[in-house]
Design a protein around this motif. Sequence first.
Motif, PDB file in Angstrom:
ATOM      1  N   ALA A 134       0.813  -1.218   0.000  1.00 37.58           N
ATOM      2  CA  ALA A 134       0.000   0.000   0.000  1.00 37.58           C
ATOM      3  C   ALA A 134       0.849   1.272   0.000  1.00 37.58           C
ATOM      4  O   ALA A 134       0.536   2.221  -0.708  1.00 37.58           O
ATOM      5  CB  ALA A 134      -0.967   0.008   1.184  1.00 37.58           C
ATOM      6  N   LEU A 135       1.943   1.293   0.778  1.00 37.10           N
ATOM      7  CA  LEU A 135       2.762   2.502   0.839  1.00 37.10           C
ATOM      8  C   LEU A 135       3.899   2.524  -0.177  1.00 37.10           C
ATOM      9  O   LEU A 135       4.437   3.585  -0.468  1.00 37.10           O
ATOM     10  CB  LEU A 135       3.370   2.668   2.238  1.00 37.10           C
ATOM     11  CG  LEU A 135       2.540   3.420   3.252  1.00 37.10           C
ATOM     12  CD1 LEU A 135       3.280   3.529   4.567  1.00 37.10           C
ATOM     13  CD2 LEU A 135       2.138   4.789   2.762  1.00 37.10           C
ATOM     14  N   GLY A 136       4.295   1.372  -0.678  1.00 31.69           N
ATOM     15  CA  GLY A 136       5.341   1.335  -1.693  1.00 31.69           C
ATOM     16  C   GLY A 136       6.762   1.327  -1.173  1.00 31.69           C
ATOM     17  O   GLY A 136       7.700   1.591  -1.923  1.00 31.69           O
ATOM     18  N   LEU A 137       6.951   1.020   0.115  1.00 32.92           N
ATOM     19  CA  LEU A 137       8.314   0.902   0.629  1.00 32.92           C
ATOM     20  C   LEU A 137       8.943  -0.396   0.130  1.00 32.92           C
ATOM     21  O   LEU A 137       8.254  -1.346  -0.213  1.00 32.92           O
ATOM     22  CB  LEU A 137       8.317   0.924   2.163  1.00 32.92           C
ATOM     23  CG  LEU A 137       7.922   2.255   2.798  1.00 32.92           C
ATOM     24  CD1 LEU A 137       7.832   2.107   4.310  1.00 32.92           C
ATOM     25  CD2 LEU A 137       8.914   3.351   2.429  1.00 32.92           C
ATOM     26  N   GLU A 138      10.269  -0.434   0.125  1.00 32.26           N
ATOM     27  CA  GLU A 138      11.006  -1.624  -0.300  1.00 32.26           C
ATOM     28  C   GLU A 138      11.408  -2.440   0.921  1.00 32.26           C
ATOM     29  O   GLU A 138      11.742  -1.880   1.969  1.00 32.26           O
ATOM     30  CB  GLU A 138      12.274  -1.216  -1.029  1.00 32.26           C
ATOM     31  CG  GLU A 138      12.047  -0.406  -2.278  1.00 32.26           C
ATOM     32  CD  GLU A 138      13.351   0.144  -2.817  1.00 32.26           C
ATOM     33  OE1 GLU A 138      14.351  -0.608  -2.856  1.00 32.26           O
ATOM     34  OE2 GLU A 138      13.366   1.334  -3.173  1.00 32.26           O
ATOM     35  N   LEU A 139      11.407  -3.761   0.772  1.00 32.11           N
ATOM     36  CA  LEU A 139      11.939  -4.628   1.819  1.00 32.11           C
ATOM     37  C   LEU A 139      13.456  -4.544   1.725  1.00 32.11           C
ATOM     38  O   LEU A 139      14.058  -4.990   0.758  1.00 32.11           O
ATOM     39  CB  LEU A 139      11.463  -6.069   1.628  1.00 32.11           C
ATOM     40  CG  LEU A 139      11.970  -7.074   2.656  1.00 32.11           C
ATOM     41  CD1 LEU A 139      11.484  -6.722   4.067  1.00 32.11           C
ATOM     42  CD2 LEU A 139      11.532  -8.479   2.272  1.00 32.11           C
TER      43      LEU A 139
ATOM     44  N   SER B 136      13.186   3.253   1.994  1.00 30.53           N
ATOM     45  CA  SER B 136      13.225   3.935   0.714  1.00 30.53           C
ATOM     46  C   SER B 136      14.631   4.456   0.498  1.00 30.53           C
ATOM     47  O   SER B 136      15.346   4.755   1.463  1.00 30.53           O
ATOM     48  CB  SER B 136      12.230   5.101   0.748  1.00 30.53           C
ATOM     49  OG  SER B 136      12.426   5.956  -0.351  1.00 30.53           O
ATOM     50  N   GLU B 137      15.013   4.591  -0.739  1.00 32.06           N
ATOM     51  CA  GLU B 137      16.316   5.174  -1.066  1.00 32.06           C
ATOM     52  C   GLU B 137      16.279   6.703  -0.982  1.00 32.06           C
ATOM     53  O   GLU B 137      17.302   7.357  -1.135  1.00 32.06           O
ATOM     54  CB  GLU B 137      16.760   4.721  -2.456  1.00 32.06           C
ATOM     55  CG  GLU B 137      16.996   3.219  -2.554  1.00 32.06           C
ATOM     56  CD  GLU B 137      18.069   2.714  -1.594  1.00 32.06           C
ATOM     57  OE1 GLU B 137      19.102   3.393  -1.403  1.00 32.06           O
ATOM     58  OE2 GLU B 137      17.848   1.631  -1.013  1.00 32.06           O
ATOM     59  N   GLU B 138      15.094   7.253  -0.751  1.00 29.38           N
ATOM     60  CA  GLU B 138      14.924   8.703  -0.617  1.00 29.38           C
ATOM     61  C   GLU B 138      15.750   9.206   0.561  1.00 29.38           C
ATOM     62  O   GLU B 138      15.776   8.591   1.626  1.00 29.38           O
ATOM     63  CB  GLU B 138      13.441   8.995  -0.370  1.00 29.38           C
ATOM     64  CG  GLU B 138      13.068  10.441  -0.352  1.00 29.38           C
ATOM     65  CD  GLU B 138      12.956  11.056  -1.733  1.00 29.38           C
ATOM     66  OE1 GLU B 138      13.095  12.280  -1.825  1.00 29.38           O
ATOM     67  OE2 GLU B 138      12.738  10.310  -2.706  1.00 29.38           O
ATOM     68  N   ASN B 139      16.441  10.336   0.383  1.00 28.06           N
ATOM     69  CA  ASN B 139      17.142  10.958   1.503  1.00 28.06           C
ATOM     70  C   ASN B 139      16.115  11.600   2.418  1.00 28.06           C
ATOM     71  O   ASN B 139      15.248  12.339   1.966  1.00 28.06           O
ATOM     72  CB  ASN B 139      18.132  12.024   1.014  1.00 28.06           C
ATOM     73  CG  ASN B 139      19.363  11.415   0.420  1.00 28.06           C
ATOM     74  OD1 ASN B 139      19.767  10.317   0.796  1.00 28.06           O
ATOM     75  ND2 ASN B 139      19.977  12.110  -0.512  1.00 28.06           N
TER      76      ASN B 139
END
Length: 116
Positions: A25-30, A42-45
């Motif tokens: 649902a949120l789209g985070l990565e394992l 997430s790879e987002e800073n």
Amino acid sequence: MKVKRIVANINTQRIEAARSFYEEALGLELLMDHGWIATYGSEENMTVQISFASEGGSQTETPDLSIEVDDVDEALERMRRAGFPIEYGPADEPWGVRRFYVRDPFNKLVNILAHR
């Protein structure tokens, strides 16, 4: 010394239940899975923050987690499609955010928000 990261840890015996909310649902990565712990991210800073609150604002309950997204309306629709109960909002708050509250599979109150 510099704080590099703050990680929220949710105690559960149902680790696999996190996938439907946090990944699907949120789209985070394992990012890590050792069986006894699964970490999503997430790879987002991101900036390091920790908040202490007596309420959640607008006379709401203090959420357990706050997650900022780029499109709160899309996040809301994804949560609804996935069947997660929305407990507040969506609301445009006077301090400049659009947000909603939702319960995750572990009964944690999550504040999903975007700055306007």
